[in-house]
Design an enzyme around this catalytic site. Sequence first.
Site, short mmCIF file in Angstrom:
data_model
loop_
_atom_site.label_atom_id
_atom_site.label_comp_id
_atom_site.label_asym_id
_atom_site.label_seq_id
_atom_site.Cartn_x
_atom_site.Cartn_y
_atom_site.Cartn_z
N GLU A 7 44.40 52.39 6.05
CA GLU A 7 43.11 51.74 5.33
C GLU A 7 42.57 52.50 3.85
OE1 GLU A 7 40.87 49.23 6.12
OE2 GLU A 7 40.04 49.89 4.38
N VAL A 54 36.31 44.14 6.61
CA VAL A 54 35.41 43.39 5.90
C VAL A 54 34.06 43.12 7.04
CG1 VAL A 54 34.79 41.01 5.07
CG2 VAL A 54 36.64 42.27 4.11
N LYS A 61 24.52 39.98 10.47
CA LYS A 61 23.88 39.66 11.67
C LYS A 61 22.57 40.56 11.73
CE LYS A 61 26.20 36.75 11.53
NZ LYS A 61 27.44 36.85 10.96
N GLY A 68 33.83 30.84 -1.20
CA GLY A 68 35.00 31.19 -0.38
C GLY A 68 35.68 32.41 -0.23
N HIS A 90 18.13 25.84 35.41
CA HIS A 90 17.19 25.14 34.82
C HIS A 90 15.88 26.13 34.62
CE1 HIS A 90 14.30 21.77 33.83
NE2 HIS A 90 13.42 22.34 34.88
P1 FAD Z 1 39.58 42.50 6.93
O1 FAD Z 1 38.39 42.33 7.79
O2 FAD Z 1 39.33 41.62 5.55
O3 FAD Z 1 40.18 43.95 6.89
C1 FAD Z 1 41.47 44.15 6.05
C2 FAD Z 1 41.20 45.73 5.63
O4 FAD Z 1 42.47 45.78 5.17
C3 FAD Z 1 40.07 46.04 4.94
O5 FAD Z 1 39.55 47.05 5.50
C4 FAD Z 1 40.84 46.47 3.65
O6 FAD Z 1 40.11 47.33 2.96
C5 FAD Z 1 41.94 46.84 3.90
N1 FAD Z 1 43.11 46.78 2.96
C6 FAD Z 1 43.58 45.45 2.43
N2 FAD Z 1 44.69 45.91 1.75
C7 FAD Z 1 45.18 47.20 1.64
C8 FAD Z 1 45.83 47.88 1.19
N3 FAD Z 1 46.78 47.34 0.31
N4 FAD Z 1 45.67 49.14 1.53
C9 FAD Z 1 45.17 49.81 2.41
N5 FAD Z 1 44.06 49.06 3.02
C10 FAD Z 1 44.05 47.72 2.61
N6 FAD Z 1 33.93 36.24 10.85
C11 FAD Z 1 33.19 36.14 12.19
O7 FAD Z 1 34.10 35.68 12.96
N7 FAD Z 1 32.03 36.07 12.34
C12 FAD Z 1 31.03 36.15 11.51
O8 FAD Z 1 29.87 36.42 11.97
C13 FAD Z 1 31.56 36.39 9.97
N8 FAD Z 1 30.69 36.70 9.11
C14 FAD Z 1 31.10 37.10 7.75
C15 FAD Z 1 30.08 37.42 6.78
C16 FAD Z 1 30.55 37.80 5.57
C17 FAD Z 1 29.48 38.13 4.60
C18 FAD Z 1 31.92 37.86 5.25
C19 FAD Z 1 32.39 38.25 4.04
C20 FAD Z 1 32.80 37.53 6.37
C21 FAD Z 1 32.57 37.04 7.49
N9 FAD Z 1 33.27 36.88 8.53
C22 FAD Z 1 33.08 36.54 9.71
C23 FAD Z 1 34.78 36.76 8.44
C24 FAD Z 1 35.44 37.98 8.76
O9 FAD Z 1 34.90 39.23 8.22
C25 FAD Z 1 36.97 38.05 8.60
O10 FAD Z 1 37.23 36.93 9.26
C26 FAD Z 1 37.42 39.38 9.33
O11 FAD Z 1 37.14 40.54 8.70
C27 FAD Z 1 39.12 39.08 9.07
O12 FAD Z 1 39.59 40.34 9.67
P2 FAD Z 1 41.27 40.82 9.10
O13 FAD Z 1 41.61 41.87 10.09
O14 FAD Z 1 42.07 39.73 8.65
O15 FAD Z 1 40.63 41.42 7.73
#
Ligand code: FAD
Length: 462
Positions: A35, A43, A53, A267, A440
Amino acid sequence: MNSLTTQVVVLGSGPGGYSAAFRAADLGLDVIMIEQYSTLGGVCLNVGCIPSKALLHVAEVINESKHAEHLGVSFGPATYELDKVRAYKDSVVGKLTGGVSGMAKGRKVQIVHGYGSFTDDRHIQVVNGNETTLIQFEHAIIAAGSSSVKLPFIPEDPRIFDSTGALELKSVPARLLVIGGGIIGLEMATVYEALGSKVTVVEFADQVIPAADKDLVSVFTRYNKDKFELLLSTKVEAVTAKPDAISVKFSSATEERSFDAVLVAVGRTPNGKKIAAEKAGVNVDERGFIAVNKYLQTNVPHIFAIGDIVGQPMLAHKASHEGHAAAEVIAGHKHEFVPLAIPSIAYTSPEIAWVGLTEKEAQQRGINYKTAVYPWSASGRALSADRSEGKTKLIYDPVTDRLLGAGIVGIHAGELLGELTLALEFNASVEDVALTIHAHPTLHETVGLAAELAGGTITDLP
Ligand code: FAD
């Protein structure tokens, strides 16, 4: 350079990455998770699902206090201290990210902090300042997530930010423009409006949340007509940072308009092009997505990918289920990722939630369907809560009676969607739902009543 060897390396610690890492460790595999940031959780936990939230809860408390006047109860105008609101949000995030760290420790998942990129199909190099660690792996799981899309014509200015900037809550602008009427844009619009900003949302499509059915979205739009200014079917053509304001030119008007801040929420784009995947021979498409099969394998069979980086829907619960599946496949279990239903929820007020087939998709794909809609104006629970604007809709096959999809708009719609997601996964018929006894008066009763309307066991509404 440090060297490490592991059975499984996970690149990224978001919901996909930590779910995969923990499942793999629980199955007895030796796991390293990489990480780049100091806190785990990606994220979702740090700058996505969770802080948004927490702030939406604050917005709800403020809005409820205003709403109470309507019930004959008055609290006076709500006031807040921004530092304390921010601290509340940070404390919620801290509990969860700390929890993920503890869970990693408990499982002996080794965390390597730094920026990871492939050097070949058996090694990832992690750079952290002057320190480089080379990790040799048997299997890799790419869980590097996504980033906010940037619009090339928008200048760099501290008053212009993405969702991460909006969640920092540095100040509450008097006039906020939100570019993009998707889920993230509308959730942030809800927060800032409650805190006192005058919010304008501009959306290129002819409705906000274009993926959801129009009849659900129109309930949200009607309810919020006095809260947000919505500019639909409108393009932002130019943005200029001036000393006293951000000036914006819309396609719908000749005059430019001024805002104090602009949130760009158009997006998310996958991080596939940022990890030197080509050095491992992993195919990344031109947008940055990595294609996987139902076992979450990339074109290089011992390298897997999960979460936002593999495609839509970019949602945390999809990422975590993919993470579990990938870990189990690596551990030799029979697991395929073939969900029938992945729920989507906008945590706005009212919430908009849908799962399975939408009417829009059914029409595009020429699928024969019928709908049954239960209006919340006939729900005792919704009326008692003074929030009867909602509706519950079932979409089903008129020949087989099989449930195909569902949409709910109203307070707690996201919570209500759970039983319909389960019903879809279980291939339930609408009759199965109708015969399930719902308590209900509850909001989830509207699910049962919609099903009863479909089956004809009730024919009119109170
Ligand atoms: P991520 O959560 O993006 O995690 C990827 C991780 O990899 C990050 O910590 C990053 O730092 C790390 N990383 C990336 N590249 C490297 C690298 N080269 N070296 C080291 N570390 C690296 N989804 C929901 O289901 N419900 C919600 O209510 C919701 N609300 C959201 C609100 C906002 C404002 C945003 C932006 C997104 C929201 N999402 C929500 C979407 C959700 O956050 C993502 O779908 C989810 O985080 C994806 O998970 P992931 O594990 O694919 O990647």
